[in-house]
Design a protein around this motif. Structure first.
Motif, short mmCIF file in Angstrom:
data_model
loop_
_atom_site.label_atom_id
_atom_site.label_comp_id
_atom_site.label_asym_id
_atom_site.label_seq_id
_atom_site.Cartn_x
_atom_site.Cartn_y
_atom_site.Cartn_z
N ARG A 50 2.35 1.91 -3.38
CA ARG A 50 1.33 2.36 -4.32
C ARG A 50 0.86 3.78 -4.04
N ASP A 51 0.63 4.11 -2.78
CA ASP A 51 -0.03 5.38 -2.44
C ASP A 51 0.87 6.47 -1.88
N PHE A 52 1.99 6.11 -1.26
CA PHE A 52 2.78 7.11 -0.55
C PHE A 52 4.19 7.30 -1.08
N ALA A 64 -7.78 0.78 3.77
CA ALA A 64 -7.26 -0.02 2.66
C ALA A 64 -6.69 -1.35 3.16
N LEU A 118 0.82 -1.21 0.00
CA LEU A 118 0.00 0.00 0.00
C LEU A 118 0.86 1.27 0.00
N THR A 175 -7.03 6.37 5.96
CA THR A 175 -7.13 5.81 4.62
C THR A 175 -6.33 4.52 4.51
N LEU A 176 -5.12 4.53 5.07
CA LEU A 176 -4.29 3.32 5.05
C LEU A 176 -4.95 2.19 5.83
#
Length: 117
Positions: free
Chosen positions: A25-27, A78, A22, A74-75
């Protein structure tokens, strides 16, 4: 007692693996360095996960930690969609300075070797 320790270890491994994906992908911003989940410690009741992170590169680790704190909800959401657990653990992010210090020691040793030659 051993069983709960085994369960906590397995949950920690699972969280480390999925959270690593995650975060990439996101941070992760390729221009700012490499973010790595170096470990996860889960409390015996599985309600809290302490996530150790290391940052290599040009990024300010404290700013990244602050960004992760803001995106914690959010994390966590997810992570809950990827990992099936009765309770979704609270995430606590901490910087792991070990790899950074090891890199510094390696560079200092290399300097000494170059100086001796």
């Amino acid at each position: 007692m051993k069983r709960s320790g085994y369960r906590a270890r397995r949950v920690a491994e699972l969280i480390q693996e999925e959270l690593g994906r995650l975060l990439i992908r996101d941070f992760q911003d390729p221009s700012s360095g490499l973010l790595t989940v170096t470990g996860v410690d889960v409390t015996p009741d599985l309600l809290t996960a302490r996530v150790r992170l290391s940052v290599f590169g040009n990024h300010d680790p404290e700013a990244l930690l602050e960004r992760l704190e803001r995106g914690k909800g959010t994390l966590r959401k997810a992570l809950a969609s990827r990992v099936t657990l009765k309770y979704n653990p609270q995430l606590i992010f901490v910087l792991d300075r070990g790899p950074e210090l090891q890199d510094r020691i390696d560079r200092l040793i290399e300097k000494v070797r170059e100086h001796d030659d």
